[in-house]
Structure formats: structure tokens, C-alpha cells
Design a protein around this motif. Structure first.
Motif, PDB file in Angstrom:
ATOM      1  N   TYR A 214      53.750  54.981  42.026  1.00 10.92           N
ATOM      2  CA  TYR A 214      52.643  54.696  41.117  1.00 10.92           C
ATOM      3  C   TYR A 214      53.037  53.621  40.100  1.00 10.92           C
ATOM      4  N   VAL A 215      54.213  53.752  39.520  1.00  9.53           N
ATOM      5  CA  VAL A 215      54.670  52.760  38.531  1.00  9.53           C
ATOM      6  C   VAL A 215      54.817  51.385  39.187  1.00  9.53           C
ATOM      7  N   GLY A 216      55.375  51.344  40.400  1.00  8.83           N
ATOM      8  CA  GLY A 216      55.518  50.067  41.112  1.00  8.83           C
ATOM      9  C   GLY A 216      54.179  49.439  41.432  1.00  8.83           C
ATOM     10  N   THR A 217      53.199  50.274  41.793  1.00  9.92           N
ATOM     11  CA  THR A 217      51.857  49.770  42.078  1.00  9.92           C
ATOM     12  C   THR A 217      51.226  49.184  40.822  1.00  9.92           C
ATOM     13  N   GLN A 218      51.379  49.858  39.701  1.00 13.12           N
ATOM     14  CA  GLN A 218      50.803  49.359  38.456  1.00 13.12           C
ATOM     15  C   GLN A 218      51.453  48.040  38.014  1.00 13.12           C
ATOM     16  N   ILE A 219      52.775  47.937  38.169  1.00 11.33           N
ATOM     17  CA  ILE A 219      53.470  46.704  37.796  1.00 11.33           C
ATOM     18  C   ILE A 219      52.996  45.547  38.661  1.00 11.33           C
ATOM     19  N   SER A 220      52.914  45.763  39.981  1.00 12.83           N
ATOM     20  CA  SER A 220      52.499  44.674  40.865  1.00 12.83           C
ATOM     21  C   SER A 220      51.042  44.293  40.639  1.00 12.83           C
ATOM     22  N   LYS A 221      50.177  45.271  40.355  1.00 20.70           N
ATOM     23  CA  LYS A 221      48.771  44.974  40.099  1.00 20.70           C
ATOM     24  C   LYS A 221      48.622  44.153  38.820  1.00 20.70           C
ATOM     25  N   ASN A 222      49.359  44.527  37.767  1.00 22.16           N
ATOM     26  CA  ASN A 222      49.291  43.776  36.509  1.00 22.16           C
ATOM     27  C   ASN A 222      49.868  42.372  36.653  1.00 22.16           C
ATOM     28  N   PHE A 223      50.941  42.235  37.444  1.00 23.95           N
ATOM     29  CA  PHE A 223      51.530  40.919  37.634  1.00 23.95           C
ATOM     30  C   PHE A 223      50.613  40.024  38.456  1.00 23.95           C
ATOM     31  N   ALA A 224      49.937  40.585  39.452  1.00 18.57           N
ATOM     32  CA  ALA A 224      48.980  39.798  40.239  1.00 18.57           C
ATOM     33  C   ALA A 224      47.817  39.346  39.360  1.00 18.57           C
ATOM     34  N   ALA A 225      47.354  40.204  38.453  1.00 22.77           N
ATOM     35  CA  ALA A 225      46.279  39.818  37.536  1.00 22.77           C
ATOM     36  C   ALA A 225      46.739  38.713  36.587  1.00 22.77           C
ATOM     37  N   LEU A 226      47.996  38.789  36.141  1.00 26.33           N
ATOM     38  CA  LEU A 226      48.540  37.757  35.259  1.00 26.33           C
ATOM     39  C   LEU A 226      48.616  36.413  35.975  1.00 26.33           C
ATOM     40  N   LEU A 227      49.069  36.422  37.228  1.00 24.10           N
ATOM     41  CA  LEU A 227      49.147  35.179  37.994  1.00 24.10           C
ATOM     42  C   LEU A 227      47.764  34.579  38.213  1.00 24.10           C
ATOM     43  N   GLU A 228      46.792  35.431  38.491  1.00 27.18           N
ATOM     44  CA  GLU A 228      45.430  34.928  38.710  1.00 27.18           C
ATOM     45  C   GLU A 228      44.813  34.426  37.414  1.00 27.18           C
ATOM     46  N   GLU A 229      45.120  35.087  36.311  1.00 28.78           N
ATOM     47  CA  GLU A 229      44.569  34.673  35.011  1.00 28.78           C
ATOM     48  C   GLU A 229      45.067  33.299  34.600  1.00 28.78           C
ATOM     49  N   HIS A 230      46.324  32.992  34.902  1.00 30.89           N
ATOM     50  CA  HIS A 230      46.898  31.699  34.520  1.00 30.89           C
ATOM     51  C   HIS A 230      46.794  30.667  35.640  1.00 30.89           C
ATOM     52  N   ASP A 231      45.981  30.938  36.622  1.00 36.60           N
ATOM     53  CA  ASP A 231      45.730  30.033  37.751  1.00 36.60           C
ATOM     54  C   ASP A 231      47.005  29.603  38.467  1.00 36.60           C
ATOM     55  N   ILE A 232      47.978  30.480  38.504  1.00 37.95           N
ATOM     56  CA  ILE A 232      49.202  30.209  39.252  1.00 37.95           C
ATOM     57  C   ILE A 232      48.976  30.546  40.718  1.00 37.95           C
ATOM     58  N   PHE A 233      48.331  31.655  40.959  1.00 37.44           N
ATOM     59  CA  PHE A 233      47.990  32.059  42.318  1.00 37.44           C
ATOM     60  C   PHE A 233      46.601  32.654  42.289  1.00 37.44           C
ATOM     61  N   VAL A 234      45.681  31.960  42.958  1.00 34.21           N
ATOM     62  CA  VAL A 234      44.317  32.459  43.059  1.00 34.21           C
ATOM     63  C   VAL A 234      43.993  32.567  44.550  1.00 34.21           C
ATOM     64  N   PRO A 235      43.765  33.774  45.035  1.00 30.87           N
ATOM     65  CA  PRO A 235      43.461  33.895  46.460  1.00 30.87           C
ATOM     66  C   PRO A 235      42.140  33.230  46.803  1.00 30.87           C
ATOM     67  N   GLU A 236      42.130  32.553  47.950  1.00 33.79           N
ATOM     68  CA  GLU A 236      40.913  31.869  48.396  1.00 33.79           C
ATOM     69  C   GLU A 236      40.044  32.851  49.137  1.00 33.79           C
ATOM     70  N   ASP A 237      38.746  32.730  48.907  1.00 31.37           N
ATOM     71  CA  ASP A 237      37.795  33.570  49.636  1.00 31.37           C
ATOM     72  C   ASP A 237      37.463  32.875  50.931  1.00 31.37           C
ATOM     73  N   ASP A 238      37.878  33.445  52.038  1.00 33.17           N
ATOM     74  CA  ASP A 238      37.589  32.874  53.352  1.00 33.17           C
ATOM     75  C   ASP A 238      36.280  33.460  53.861  1.00 33.17           C
ATOM     76  N   ASP A 239      35.336  32.596  54.104  1.00 35.66           N
ATOM     77  CA  ASP A 239      34.060  33.029  54.651  1.00 35.66           C
ATOM     78  C   ASP A 239      34.096  32.804  56.152  1.00 35.66           C
ATOM     79  N   ASP A 240      34.149  33.870  56.876  1.00 36.45           N
ATOM     80  CA  ASP A 240      34.183  33.784  58.327  1.00 36.45           C
ATOM     81  C   ASP A 240      32.797  34.136  58.871  1.00 36.45           C
ATOM     82  N   ASP A 241      31.842  33.279  58.587  1.00 39.64           N
ATOM     83  CA  ASP A 241      30.487  33.499  59.037  1.00 39.64           C
ATOM     84  C   ASP A 241      30.183  32.738  60.317  1.00 39.64           C
ATOM     85  N   ASP A 242      31.159  32.534  61.135  1.00 37.59           N
ATOM     86  CA  ASP A 242      30.964  31.760  62.365  1.00 37.59           C
ATOM     87  C   ASP A 242      30.198  32.516  63.387  1.00 37.59           C
TER      88      ASP A 242
END
Length: 97
Positions: A69-97
Motif C-alpha cells: 500500500y505504501v509503495g502504491t501511494q508513493i508511485s501514484k504521488n510521484f506519477a502525479a508530480l511528473l504529470e503536473e510538471h509536464d515531465i511525463f504526460v501519457p498520450e491518449d491513443d485513440d484507436d477508433d480504426d
């Protein structure tokens, strides 16, 4: 395996004329033969078996679940920090083919 490594280390120390790790060149070589003093006494008597503590599933889960649980919370908060500072923003892939 450990006994062979100990004999090899003792032979290397005897050949180089060193006493342990970095002793003076003129010092006599020290024998580095491993001994198993944890299973016998000085007189040679075999020690009794150590007390074995049962390691139940309750103890395993009481350690694993909080740390997961603690590891999950740390990784979730770190992923939010990276996304907030535009270091890593996952791309939304639209597979509407």
C-alpha cells in the motif's frame, strides 16, 4: 562453496605474503580457514537445534500488505508530480480504426 573460497583466499594471502587485506609485505601470512563454531561448542559437542518461530500467513500478510500500500501511494504521488510538471504526460491513443 564457501570452504573452497576460503581455501583460495588463504592460498592467495600466503602467496602474496600479506596478513589479511593490505598488511605489510614482511608480515607472516595468516591462515584464513573458515570454521563452523556456530554448530558446536569448544569441546566439540553439537549444540541443540535453535528454537524455530512459526512464520504464519498472518505475519506474512501483516508485513506485505502495508508495504504494498505504501509503495502504491508513493508511485501514484510521484506519477502525479511528473504529470503536473509536464515531465511525463501519457498520450491518449485513440484507436477508433
Amino acid at each position: 562453496m564457501a570452504a573452497a573460497a576460503g581455501r583460495l583466499l588463504a592460498a592467495a594471502a600466503a602467496r602474496s605474503g600479506r596478513a589479511g587485506w593490505g598488511g605489510p609485505r614482511g608480515a607472516p601470512a595468516v591462515s584464513l580457514v573458515p570454521s563452523r563454531s556456530a554448530t558446536v561448542t569448544r569441546s566439540g559437542a553439537i549444540l541443540p537445534k535453535p528454537v524455530k518461530t512459526p512464520f504464519g500467513l498472518l505475519r506474512v500478510f501483516s508485513v506485505v500488505i502495508p508495504f504494498l500500500y505504501v509503495g502504491t501511494q508513493i508511485s501514484k504521488n510521484f506519477a502525479a508530480l511528473l504529470e503536473e510538471h509536464d515531465i511525463f504526460v501519457p498520450e491518449d491513443d485513440d484507436d477508433d480504426d
